[in-house]
Design an enzyme around this catalytic site. Structure first.
Site, mmCIF file in Angstrom:
data_model
loop_
_atom_site.group_PDB
_atom_site.id
_atom_site.type_symbol
_atom_site.label_atom_id
_atom_site.label_comp_id
_atom_site.label_asym_id
_atom_site.label_seq_id
_atom_site.Cartn_x
_atom_site.Cartn_y
_atom_site.Cartn_z
ATOM 1 N N VAL A 264 0.773 -1.168 0.008
ATOM 2 C CA VAL A 264 -0.100 -0.032 -0.089
ATOM 3 C C VAL A 264 0.888 1.217 0.066
ATOM 4 C CG1 VAL A 264 -1.626 1.260 1.170
ATOM 5 C CG2 VAL A 264 -1.842 -1.309 1.200
ATOM 6 N N ILE A 265 0.619 1.886 -1.019
ATOM 7 C CA ILE A 265 1.565 3.393 -1.135
ATOM 8 C C ILE A 265 1.246 4.192 -0.185
ATOM 9 C CG2 ILE A 265 2.345 5.247 -2.786
ATOM 10 C CD1 ILE A 265 2.068 3.066 -5.201
ATOM 11 N N ARG A 392 -20.541 10.146 -21.577
ATOM 12 C CA ARG A 392 -20.256 8.682 -21.710
ATOM 13 C C ARG A 392 -21.664 7.843 -20.833
ATOM 14 N NH1 ARG A 392 -16.921 5.013 -18.657
ATOM 15 N NH2 ARG A 392 -17.738 6.422 -17.005
ATOM 16 N N TYR A 453 -5.223 6.227 -29.209
ATOM 17 C CA TYR A 453 -6.038 6.119 -28.128
ATOM 18 C C TYR A 453 -7.616 6.087 -28.920
ATOM 19 C CZ TYR A 453 -8.908 7.337 -23.637
ATOM 20 O OH TYR A 453 -9.359 7.222 -22.435
#
Length: 534
Positions: A264-265, A392, A453
């Site tokens: 866990v950062i 979206r 993309y």
């Protein structure tokens, strides 16, 4: 005004598409895809759904950190991909964390990991929840007593700022806007602005090796890391703060992109930059897409390093910038805290003209601390870029298939890749009986290749759009893999990209990664199924 995060879709409830924007969106969609059924479908109240009761009880010493509220758990069940939104709209919440825990210190994180390791409880680190690859969803085979979502939003402070070295020590749970608010008085910026900026955290950017908005130089969060501190079930790893080092493999590189599977950062020292003062931008139209690609490559290989170098193909330019162009539109921008950018802007415009590009209006620039008035196309693109996720969601609720996928390839392979992806997408659309459009833009450019993309806009069938998209996604992912491109340039692997990631990475590296996970996470509780199997 305090806004309410949407449990089922992107961003804030108050910022959802409505009114004139909704009317214009549906009008454009109907014009692009006639006879599309755009009747709206509302998301259910999560309290009305048959969601599994919690299977675990938080120990008394940690109980104050835990929440088993049904709506809270539902909001942490999925990320923000199209398939997540569609499942939420249909009330499909079969994979829900049993408890959401919100630690506010490393000590509490250590205690939570100790408890979960002893009790065989899976742990998914949660930043802003903006994953689009199934990275935060507890979707994995049984064998665990339960699952907790570890929400790190309480670790949200900038602990130190080193103005001399232009760096800051920052906790992992800070969201993008809050971070920039703290850095602004010092005249500094992290200058990392992904599309999810408002709803994502530093820890999430680091864990997924996120890409920012800018096209060249400091494009990935990797480029901005001085050192990291990570809590693992086996202990704490903290690298030394240095501008660079050749002392063996980098420990930071092990945890960057590890997606919560190794630890866990909790905080990092990040390289900062002075806030820009001089800016300039231009928009270039092309009559031929191949010429537009060549111009973009020339810019990427000229060592000029524009801030923005975003090529939109004709469909992308029309749908998201409202601009008609037979060969595409190149949106260019420069910025600097040190010097005027006019000569660099003039040079890229010259390169574009060498490849047949034309400018519908002159380049704009400023020598003041205020940003210049953007060009009409770049302004339209920026507004559309920020509103895309909301739009979206509105279209997903109206039976549309609206989703993206991204990659990177070398310049010499782009034409074949583009053709292969287009064929795969069109064949897949036909196979699922969906009329649609494929778009392409470059988000980042390197001297040796672009990051294409792609976007899919298609008329689906309500109740079938998830299955339709999954078939399209599999087809285009196969095309990327077969072309030798990457399965993802900056969206991470998660669970959705695992089949193609397994083929992309070397087998010996997979073995090393499994060994690292075994050493750092002996009980195999951290985000099972992501990157490697336990």
């Amino acid at each position: 005004m305090n806004k309410t995060r949407s449990w089922w879709g992107w961003g804030n409830v108050e910022d959802a598409v409505h009114g004139v924007e909704l009317a214009e969106l549906t009008r454009r969609t109907s014009a692009m895809l006639p006879d599309t059924d755009l009747r709206a479908h509302e998301p259910p109240d999560p309290r009305s759904l048959d969601i599994r009761r919690p299977r675990v009880t938080v120990p008394a010493s940690l109980a104050h950190l835990g929440s088993d509220d049904l709506v809270d758990r539902a909001a942490h069940a999925h990320g923000k991909a199209f398939r997540d939104v569609v499942r939420n709209l249909h009330g499909d919440l079969r994979n829900v964390p049993d408890v959401v825990v919100r630690p506010s210190s490393e000590t509490e994180i250590v205690d939570i990991l100790d408890w979960c390791s002893r009790s065989n409880i899976a742990v998914i680190a949660y930043g802003g929840g903006s994953s689009v690859v199934g990275g935060i969803e507890p979707r994995f085979d049984g064998g665990y007593a339960g699952t907790i979502s570890m929400d790190l939003a309480a670790l949200d402070r900038v602990l130190e700022i080193d103005r001399t070295s232009r760096a800051a020590r920052i906790q992992a749970g800070v969201f993008g806007p809050a971070l920039e608010d703290v850095l602004r008085p010092a005249g500094l910026t992290l200058r990392h602005f992904p599309q999810s900026f408002e709803f994502s955290t530093l820890g999430g950017w680091l864990a997924t090796r996120a890409g920012g908005h800018f096209a060249t130089l400091y494009t990935h969060i990797d480029d901005l890391v001085e050192s990291m501190r990570v809590v693992t079930p086996a202990g704490i790893s903290e690298s030394r703060r240095l501008p660079g080092s050749g002392a063996g493999p980098s420990s930071d590189r092990l945890f960057l992109g590890s997606e919560g599977t190794l630890g866990v950062i909790t905080e990092a020292w990040m390289r900062l930059q002075d806030r820009p003062r001089w800016r300039g931008n231009a928009t270039v139209h092309f009559s031929d897409f191949e010429a537009a690609v060549s111009a973009t490559r020339a810019i990427a290989q000229a060592g000029i390093f524009p801030t923005n170098c975003r090529l939109l193909d004709p469909a992308e330019a029309f749908i998201n910038a409202g601009t008609a162009s037979s060969g595409g539109v190149l949106v260019l921008a420069f910025e600097s805290a040190d010097h005027p950018v006019g000569p660099w802007l003039d040079r890229v415009v010259e390169l574009c003209r060498d490849h047949g590009g034309t400018l519908p209006e002159p380049p704009r620039r400023t020598d003041s601390a205020d940003a210049p008035a953007p060009t009409a196309v770049s302004d339209a693109w920026r507004s559309s870029f920020l509103r895309m996720p909301y739009q979206r969601d509105a279209l997903a609720a109206r039976s549309m298939i609206v989703e993206t996928f991204e990659t990177a390839c070398t310049w010499d392979t782009f034409a074949d890749l583009h053709a292969s992806v287009r064929k795969a997408a069109n064949d897949a659309l036909a196979s699922v009986d969906a009329q649609g459009v494929l778009t392409c833009r470059f988000t980042h450019v390197y001297p040796d290749g672009p990051a294409p993309y792609f976007g899919i806009y298609a008329a689906g069938r309500w109740g079938s759009t998830l299955a339709q998209w999954d078939q399209i996604k599999a087809a285009v992912s196969e095309a990327l893999a077969n072309a030798g491109a990457t399965i993802t340039h900056h969206h991470a692997v998660g669970r959705d990209h695992r089949p193609w990631y397994d083929r992309q990475r070397p087998d010996v590296f997979a073995a090393a990664l499994r060994a690292a996970k075994g050493a750092l996470d002996p009980a195999g509780i951290l985000n099972p199924g992501v990157l490697v199997d336990p």
